[in-house]
Design an enzyme around this catalytic site. Structure first.
Site, PDB file in Angstrom:
ATOM      1  N   LYS A 276     -16.598  23.941 -10.386  1.00 20.58           N
ATOM      2  CA  LYS A 276     -17.206  22.663 -10.062  1.00 20.58           C
ATOM      3  C   LYS A 276     -18.538  22.903  -9.361  1.00 20.58           C
ATOM      4  CE  LYS A 276     -15.440  18.142  -8.662  1.00 20.58           C
ATOM      5  NZ  LYS A 276     -14.338  17.423  -7.996  1.00 20.58           N
ATOM      6  N   GLU A 361      -1.267   6.651  -6.459  1.00 23.83           N
ATOM      7  CA  GLU A 361      -1.240   5.505  -5.553  1.00 23.83           C
ATOM      8  C   GLU A 361       0.143   4.862  -5.455  1.00 23.83           C
ATOM      9  OE1 GLU A 361      -5.376   6.276  -6.850  1.00 23.83           O
ATOM     10  OE2 GLU A 361      -3.493   6.011  -7.936  1.00 23.83           O
ATOM     11  N   ARG A 389      -3.172  -0.099  -8.798  1.00 23.51           N
ATOM     12  CA  ARG A 389      -2.197   0.693  -9.536  1.00 23.51           C
ATOM     13  C   ARG A 389      -0.824   0.661  -8.854  1.00 23.51           C
ATOM     14  NH1 ARG A 389      -5.020   6.155 -11.496  1.00 23.51           N
ATOM     15  NH2 ARG A 389      -3.912   5.640 -13.396  1.00 23.51           N
TER      16      ARG A 389
END
Length: 615
Positions: A276, A361, A389
């Site tokens: 990354k 979540e 969610r």
């Protein structure tokens, strides 16, 4: 090297160029990514990490015929650059410019409007099943990160898709660690072994053996070897052929494994390891801070700026840290957003009381329920758009059991440049009708701190919604810093009144000041649910004209509820200022407010028109 023309679709050129030329293209893309994100803000580290992977995808597959679905989608910048939008990157995330996420209306090469984690595999599987039902011929590829794979919906899709045997490819982009020589070398060898004719002939010989005992023993030996050496055994058990880890920065290796996977005509999972932030030292050193970043100077930046201490989320983390010093029942929960929700300080001071459950979540909320049932006080800090969610858990578990859980609804209201999938405009509407829920909206730093402290000792579920950006220290009008559920008149007036949620209060005050000939009172509602009905009835008796301003959806919002309440009196004129019944595109919050006539000047003009027309 051959010259790449950034003014056109680059797919044909990617397919025809040599590997050496493709690495030159990768270097150019990285340079332009840094420049464009520095200018506009956006997701930098994740895109720098998938440059070679995206080039390899477009070398092997043919979009828009083949479908490439990016999970979340914030890593799709390189895909956009290769599919005819290179020069448009200058407008990235700007109002009227291209989105920071895939959008089907933006390009035929974008197969799915991404924005939330975990959805790519299920959508890809749906595409693949529809393809087979319609007897069509194209490949379906899902690109999902290791972080997104913590989302339960991703495993649900893997379980169903693998069992079906439907041909599709899942690319697991693992950017959490670098490839060690031993692991990389061993697994590259295993990949070559597994993709060779010799290995496949060995497997076939096991299946076709006439000796039942020999076949069972060889099968056992193969499975023992697989579970001992192959890291993807779990995916194999789910029905996916596993390859990897593959060096995600080797275009040659990626093209080789993608081409082979394409030929297998079965579910395949390719584990790709990337770095990354690759190619930009500050992002490599601190990829989490360069995940989503505002504008910066690429020539002078050495590290991403620290989280602004005046940000609403930082104030939440700071205040929770303070509360936890004297209340050992307080714990905090986040869903892969410790920094984003301002909980870094809380984690430093209370490492055993901060729980990051990953991108899950639903689990975050259910986990909080267990903590609450055993006497703790959970503060669940999640962005408004992501808390959607866990809606079922909020309704059927938290509120049904009236559990003392506090929801810190971060990025409530319209948030700006991330666009439709990240605007938090729906939380008032989706929480307002849930029994037992208390919904609060602070106007400034002092009131936010007061609400957090109030919630620590309150019974039942409480949600505190606060926007993105910096919180005002306090309003320029004299107010109380002690929270109470009652309505609070911030500015006196005799002709009409504006009732505002906390986040919109400064806009309400600014609009009121622009109207010299109309004496407008301004009221802070503070407690959106339950509404203070008796106090509102008194305002209905005093003012014929009721204007409401809120940073939420008009449908199901404060204005609509107050209008229904006032209808019992039958004499009030109620006019609501809120976001319309549509998904709000990307742009700065100020640009969007102006475009939808929700800035102070537009509101003042409309109030004047309504008042004068009805007077």
């Amino acid at each position: 090297m051959g010259k790449f023309d950034s003014n056109k679709n680059l797919i044909a050129e990617v397919k025809s160029k040599s590997y050496e030329e493709l690495y030159d293209l990768a270097a150019k893309i990285r340079k332009d990514l840094v420049r464009c994100v520095a200018k506009n803000g956006g997701h930098l580290a994740s895109n720098l990490g998938v440059v070679e992977l995206t080039i390899a995808l477009h070398k092997v597959f043919d979009t828009p015929k083949d479908k490439i679905i990016f999970d979340v989608g914030h890593q799709s910048y390189v895909h956009k650059m290769l599919t005819g939008r290179y020069d448009e990157m200058e407008s990235l995330r700007n109002f009227g410019g291209i989105s920071g996420f895939p959008k089907r209306e933006e390009s035929e090469h974008d197969a799915f409007d991404s924005g939330h984690s975990g959805s790519s595999i299920g959508a890809c599987f749906g595409y693949a099943v529809a393809r087979d039902i319609k007897h069509e011929d194209y490949s379906c590829v899902a690109v999902i990160g290791d972080g997104s794979l913590t989302s339960g919906v991703a495993y649900e899709a893997l379980n169903y898709a693998g069992e079906s045997k439907t041909p599709m490819i899942v690319i697991l982009n693992d950017n959490e660690k670098s490839i060690s020589d031993n692991v990389g070398g061993l697994n590259k060898h295993l990949y070559k072994l597994r993709s060779s004719n010799a290995y496949n002939n060995f497997k076939n010989s096991i299946k076709s053996s006439n000796s039942e005992g020999l076949r069972k023993n060889l099968t056992k030996f193969r499975d023992i070897l697989k579970y001992s050496l192959v890291p993807g055994a779990m995916f194999e058990e789910l029905g996916f052929k596993y390859f990897g880890p593959i060096n995600g920065h080797s275009i040659e290796d990626l093209v080789e494994v993608l081409s082979f996977a394409k030929s297998l005509h079965r579910p395949v999972l390719i584990h790709v390891v990337t770095k990354k932030g690759k190619g930009f030292a500050p992002a490599e050193q601190n990829p989490s801070k360069f995940h989503g970043i505002g504008k910066f100077d690429p020539e002078t930046v050495t590290a991403a700026p620290d989280i602004n201490p005046n940000a609403w989320s930082s104030i939440v983390g700071n205040e929770l840290t303070s509360i936890a010093k004297t209340n050992d029942k307080v714990v905090a929960i986040t869903a892969a957003m410790t920094d984003g929700t301002g909980l870094r300080e809380f984690k430093i001071n209370n490492p055993d009381r901060l729980f990051d459950v990953g991108i899950s979540e639903q689990n975050a909320v259910t986990f909080a329920e267990g903590l609450a049932l055993n006497g703790l006080k959970p503060y669940v800090c999640i962005y408004s758009t992501f808390l959607q969610r866990a809606y079922d858990q909020i309704i059927s578990e938290v509120c049904l059991q009236n559990l003392p859980i506090v929801f810190g609804i971060d990025r409530a209201g319209v948030t700006g440049q991330d666009g439709e999938t990240h605007q938090g405009q729906f939380d008032i509407a989706y929480l307002n009708h849930v029994p037992n829920m208390t919904l609060l909206s602070p106007r400034d730093e002092s009131m936010l701190r007061a609400m957090l402290r109030y919630a620590a000792n309150a019974n039942g579920p409480i949600a505190i919604r606060y926007p993105r950006g910096n919180a005002p220290k306090d309003l320029r009008w004299k107010t109380t810093n002690v929270f109470g559920p009652e309505l609070e008149i911030i500015k006196e007036g005799t002709d009409a009144i504006i009732i505002s949620d906390g986040a919109s209060l400064n806009i309400a005050l600014d609009a009121a000041e622009k109207l010299d000939n109309i004496k407008l009172a301004v009221c802070d509602i503070k407690t959106i649910k339950p509404l203070q009905e008796e106090a509102l009835y008194k305002l209905f008796d005093k003012y014929k004209y009721i204007f409401t301003i809120e940073d939420g959806s008009k449908l199901g919002g404060i204005g609509e509820i107050i209008a229904a309440l006032s209808s019992r009196k039958g004499k009030n004129i109620v006019h609501s200022f809120a976001w319309p019944d549509k998904y709000i595109e990307h742009g700065t919050v100020d640009e969007l407010r102006k475009a939808y006539h929700l800035d102070a000047a537009s509101i003042a003009e409309e109030i004047k028109a309504v008042y004068e027309e009805k007077a």
